[in-house]
Motif scaffolding. Structure first.
Motif, PDB file in Angstrom:
ATOM      1  N   THR A  79      33.884 -21.998  71.868  1.00  0.00           N
ATOM      2  CA  THR A  79      32.781 -22.570  71.129  1.00  0.00           C
ATOM      3  C   THR A  79      31.765 -22.974  72.126  1.00  0.00           C
ATOM      4  O   THR A  79      31.394 -23.967  72.278  1.00  0.00           O
ATOM      5  CB  THR A  79      33.106 -23.935  70.539  1.00  0.00           C
ATOM      6  OG1 THR A  79      33.750 -24.740  71.371  1.00  0.00           O
ATOM      7  CG2 THR A  79      34.370 -23.779  69.273  1.00  0.00           C
ATOM      8  N   SER A  80      31.352 -21.810  72.741  1.00  0.00           N
ATOM      9  CA  SER A  80      30.187 -21.799  73.731  1.00  0.00           C
ATOM     10  C   SER A  80      29.231 -20.618  73.670  1.00  0.00           C
ATOM     11  O   SER A  80      29.438 -19.760  72.938  1.00  0.00           O
ATOM     12  CB  SER A  80      31.021 -21.912  75.170  1.00  0.00           C
ATOM     13  OG  SER A  80      31.793 -20.871  75.203  1.00  0.00           O
ATOM     14  N   ILE A  81      28.131 -21.101  74.346  1.00  0.00           N
ATOM     15  CA  ILE A  81      27.144 -19.808  74.532  1.00  0.00           C
ATOM     16  C   ILE A  81      26.949 -19.904  76.221  1.00  0.00           C
ATOM     17  O   ILE A  81      26.762 -20.743  76.860  1.00  0.00           O
ATOM     18  CB  ILE A  81      25.795 -20.406  73.846  1.00  0.00           C
ATOM     19  CG1 ILE A  81      25.880 -20.614  72.292  1.00  0.00           C
ATOM     20  CG2 ILE A  81      24.905 -19.323  74.127  1.00  0.00           C
ATOM     21  CD1 ILE A  81      24.685 -21.067  71.604  1.00  0.00           C
ATOM     22  N   ASN A  82      26.886 -18.772  76.512  1.00  0.00           N
ATOM     23  CA  ASN A  82      26.747 -18.308  77.952  1.00  0.00           C
ATOM     24  C   ASN A  82      25.755 -17.421  78.067  1.00  0.00           C
ATOM     25  O   ASN A  82      25.805 -16.288  77.574  1.00  0.00           O
ATOM     26  CB  ASN A  82      28.027 -17.716  78.274  1.00  0.00           C
ATOM     27  CG  ASN A  82      28.364 -18.037  79.832  1.00  0.00           C
ATOM     28  OD1 ASN A  82      27.934 -18.825  80.552  1.00  0.00           O
ATOM     29  ND2 ASN A  82      28.955 -16.787  80.452  1.00  0.00           N
ATOM     30  N   ASP A  88      22.182 -11.746  87.463  1.00  0.00           N
ATOM     31  CA  ASP A  88      23.200 -12.669  87.430  1.00  0.00           C
ATOM     32  C   ASP A  88      22.892 -13.794  88.489  1.00  0.00           C
ATOM     33  O   ASP A  88      24.054 -14.402  88.815  1.00  0.00           O
ATOM     34  CB  ASP A  88      24.564 -11.973  87.548  1.00  0.00           C
ATOM     35  CG  ASP A  88      25.032 -11.514  86.482  1.00  0.00           C
ATOM     36  OD1 ASP A  88      24.764 -11.872  85.364  1.00  0.00           O
ATOM     37  OD2 ASP A  88      25.854 -10.656  86.455  1.00  0.00           O
ATOM     38  N   GLU A  89      21.943 -14.299  88.988  1.00  0.00           N
ATOM     39  CA  GLU A  89      21.790 -15.375  89.794  1.00  0.00           C
ATOM     40  C   GLU A  89      21.696 -16.617  89.326  1.00  0.00           C
ATOM     41  O   GLU A  89      22.160 -17.613  89.844  1.00  0.00           O
ATOM     42  CB  GLU A  89      20.901 -15.104  90.985  1.00  0.00           C
ATOM     43  CG  GLU A  89      19.203 -15.100  90.454  1.00  0.00           C
ATOM     44  CD  GLU A  89      18.859 -13.567  90.239  1.00  0.00           C
ATOM     45  OE1 GLU A  89      18.363 -13.493  89.173  1.00  0.00           O
ATOM     46  OE2 GLU A  89      18.794 -12.964  91.185  1.00  0.00           O
ATOM     47  N   TRP A  90      21.380 -16.666  88.040  1.00  0.00           N
ATOM     48  CA  TRP A  90      21.286 -18.049  87.355  1.00  0.00           C
ATOM     49  C   TRP A  90      22.249 -17.684  85.948  1.00  0.00           C
ATOM     50  O   TRP A  90      22.339 -16.758  85.462  1.00  0.00           O
ATOM     51  CB  TRP A  90      19.822 -18.253  86.703  1.00  0.00           C
ATOM     52  CG  TRP A  90      19.006 -18.558  87.994  1.00  0.00           C
ATOM     53  CD1 TRP A  90      18.120 -17.557  88.501  1.00  0.00           C
ATOM     54  CD2 TRP A  90      19.009 -20.025  88.511  1.00  0.00           C
ATOM     55  NE1 TRP A  90      17.487 -18.301  89.798  1.00  0.00           N
ATOM     56  CE2 TRP A  90      17.698 -19.540  89.485  1.00  0.00           C
ATOM     57  CE3 TRP A  90      19.275 -21.160  88.293  1.00  0.00           C
ATOM     58  CZ2 TRP A  90      17.474 -20.880  90.372  1.00  0.00           C
ATOM     59  CZ3 TRP A  90      18.999 -21.961  88.941  1.00  0.00           C
ATOM     60  CH2 TRP A  90      18.097 -21.848  90.177  1.00  0.00           C
ATOM     61  N   ARG A  91      22.604 -18.920  85.546  1.00  0.00           N
ATOM     62  CA  ARG A  91      23.595 -18.874  84.205  1.00  0.00           C
ATOM     63  C   ARG A  91      23.142 -20.250  83.658  1.00  0.00           C
ATOM     64  O   ARG A  91      23.059 -21.395  84.046  1.00  0.00           O
ATOM     65  CB  ARG A  91      24.869 -18.874  84.713  1.00  0.00           C
ATOM     66  CG  ARG A  91      26.069 -19.210  83.617  1.00  0.00           C
ATOM     67  CD  ARG A  91      27.551 -19.354  83.923  1.00  0.00           C
ATOM     68  NE  ARG A  91      28.263 -19.685  82.815  1.00  0.00           N
ATOM     69  CZ  ARG A  91      28.832 -20.908  82.836  1.00  0.00           C
ATOM     70  NH1 ARG A  91      28.931 -21.624  84.155  1.00  0.00           N
ATOM     71  NH2 ARG A  91      29.685 -21.234  81.901  1.00  0.00           N
ATOM     72  N   TYR A  92      22.870 -20.063  82.389  1.00  0.00           N
ATOM     73  CA  TYR A  92      22.714 -21.272  81.629  1.00  0.00           C
ATOM     74  C   TYR A  92      23.552 -21.198  80.531  1.00  0.00           C
ATOM     75  O   TYR A  92      24.143 -20.259  79.852  1.00  0.00           O
ATOM     76  CB  TYR A  92      21.124 -20.939  80.825  1.00  0.00           C
ATOM     77  CG  TYR A  92      20.398 -20.481  81.705  1.00  0.00           C
ATOM     78  CD1 TYR A  92      19.302 -21.606  82.559  1.00  0.00           C
ATOM     79  CD2 TYR A  92      19.995 -19.292  82.108  1.00  0.00           C
ATOM     80  CE1 TYR A  92      18.399 -21.053  83.444  1.00  0.00           C
ATOM     81  CE2 TYR A  92      19.003 -18.907  82.820  1.00  0.00           C
ATOM     82  CZ  TYR A  92      18.391 -19.751  83.594  1.00  0.00           C
ATOM     83  OH  TYR A  92      17.376 -19.496  84.457  1.00  0.00           O
ATOM     84  N   TYR A  93      24.200 -22.544  79.969  1.00  0.00           N
ATOM     85  CA  TYR A  93      25.476 -22.553  79.145  1.00  0.00           C
ATOM     86  C   TYR A  93      25.425 -23.728  78.297  1.00  0.00           C
ATOM     87  O   TYR A  93      24.765 -24.677  78.773  1.00  0.00           O
ATOM     88  CB  TYR A  93      26.727 -22.346  79.869  1.00  0.00           C
ATOM     89  CG  TYR A  93      26.760 -23.386  81.192  1.00  0.00           C
ATOM     90  CD1 TYR A  93      27.615 -24.606  80.770  1.00  0.00           C
ATOM     91  CD2 TYR A  93      26.411 -23.087  82.306  1.00  0.00           C
ATOM     92  CE1 TYR A  93      27.855 -25.435  81.928  1.00  0.00           C
ATOM     93  CE2 TYR A  93      26.621 -24.080  83.389  1.00  0.00           C
ATOM     94  CZ  TYR A  93      27.458 -25.330  82.996  1.00  0.00           C
ATOM     95  OH  TYR A  93      27.493 -26.196  84.096  1.00  0.00           O
ATOM     96  N   ILE A 116      23.213 -25.647  83.878  1.00  0.00           N
ATOM     97  CA  ILE A 116      22.437 -24.323  84.812  1.00  0.00           C
ATOM     98  C   ILE A 116      23.433 -24.132  86.105  1.00  0.00           C
ATOM     99  O   ILE A 116      23.637 -25.428  86.686  1.00  0.00           O
ATOM    100  CB  ILE A 116      21.031 -24.591  84.859  1.00  0.00           C
ATOM    101  CG1 ILE A 116      20.558 -23.427  85.608  1.00  0.00           C
ATOM    102  CG2 ILE A 116      20.847 -25.861  85.451  1.00  0.00           C
ATOM    103  CD1 ILE A 116      18.999 -23.356  85.499  1.00  0.00           C
ATOM    104  N   ASP A 117      23.803 -22.943  86.500  1.00  0.00           N
ATOM    105  CA  ASP A 117      24.137 -22.755  87.697  1.00  0.00           C
ATOM    106  C   ASP A 117      23.151 -21.544  88.473  1.00  0.00           C
ATOM    107  O   ASP A 117      22.787 -20.885  87.762  1.00  0.00           O
ATOM    108  CB  ASP A 117      25.608 -22.424  87.641  1.00  0.00           C
ATOM    109  CG  ASP A 117      26.674 -23.320  86.956  1.00  0.00           C
ATOM    110  OD1 ASP A 117      26.587 -24.424  87.059  1.00  0.00           O
ATOM    111  OD2 ASP A 117      27.479 -22.611  86.337  1.00  0.00           O
ATOM    112  N   ARG A 118      23.311 -21.801  89.823  1.00  0.00           N
ATOM    113  CA  ARG A 118      22.706 -20.952  90.559  1.00  0.00           C
ATOM    114  C   ARG A 118      23.779 -20.133  91.430  1.00  0.00           C
ATOM    115  O   ARG A 118      24.521 -20.909  92.463  1.00  0.00           O
ATOM    116  CB  ARG A 118      21.612 -21.642  91.483  1.00  0.00           C
ATOM    117  CG  ARG A 118      21.001 -20.785  92.593  1.00  0.00           C
ATOM    118  CD  ARG A 118      20.303 -19.416  91.928  1.00  0.00           C
ATOM    119  NE  ARG A 118      19.545 -19.142  92.851  1.00  0.00           N
ATOM    120  CZ  ARG A 118      19.732 -18.017  93.552  1.00  0.00           C
ATOM    121  NH1 ARG A 118      21.007 -17.144  93.427  1.00  0.00           N
ATOM    122  NH2 ARG A 118      18.683 -17.278  94.764  1.00  0.00           N
TER     123      ARG A 118
END
Length: 161
Positions: A79-82, A88-93, A116-118
């Motif tokens: 049940t997630s959005i990625n 691919d250096e940033w990720r929002y979820y 947010i991940d870097r």
């Protein structure tokens, strides 16, 4: 014409929803606000990230939180959005969480997270996650307290495989 539209919708849905592997991660996290207020805490977790969704499980420990040990296990099922940046250096979820809190007795919890991940070229990453959780363990402190929502912010560091 209806059949063609249905086939096109089914094709688009299956293309978008299929699990396309991105990476596995292992991470550690802390809640700095709670650390400042109530003392040492630490979490560890694993994630399986796909193109459009992710699955995550984590354990969080808060030894001697107001005189009682606190342990939490939460999981983000599908049940997630990625979302990922172009390289691919940033990720929002964002995702829906379920889990259990152990404070003398076991208490259920649910909530939502967003973050947010870097990511760096060497496989390491840093991130920040905000979580709003419905907590049912308040009766451990005060017998007359109702269940309540709690906002927490976690800093994390991890490695991607």
């Amino acid at each position: 014409m209806e059949k063609i539209i249905i086939v096109i919708i089914m094709f688009i849905a299956s293309t978008v929803l299929q699990a396309q592997d991105k990476r596995y991660t292992v991470f550690g996290s802390i809640d700095p606000g709670a650390t400042y207020k109530d003392g040492f805490n630490i979490g560890v977790g694993v994630e399986y990230q796909m193109t459009y969704t992710y699955v995550k499980t984590q354990l969080f420990a808060f030894p001697d939180l107001r005189g009682k040990d606190y342990f939490e296990w939460t999981s983000v099922p599908f049940t997630s959005i990625n979302l990922h940046s172009l390289f691919d250096e940033w990720r929002y979820y964002s995702g829906f969480k379920i889990g259990l809190i152990k404070r003398e007795a076991v208490h259920p919890t649910i909530g939502f997270e967003a973050g947010i991940d870097r990511y760096f070229d060497n496989g390491f990453y840093i991130g920040v996650t905000s979580s709003e959780d419905l907590r049912t363990d308040g009766k451990e402190w005060e017998p007359d307290i109702e269940n309540y929502w709690r906002l927490s912010t976690f800093f994390k560091i991890g490695v991607a495989f």
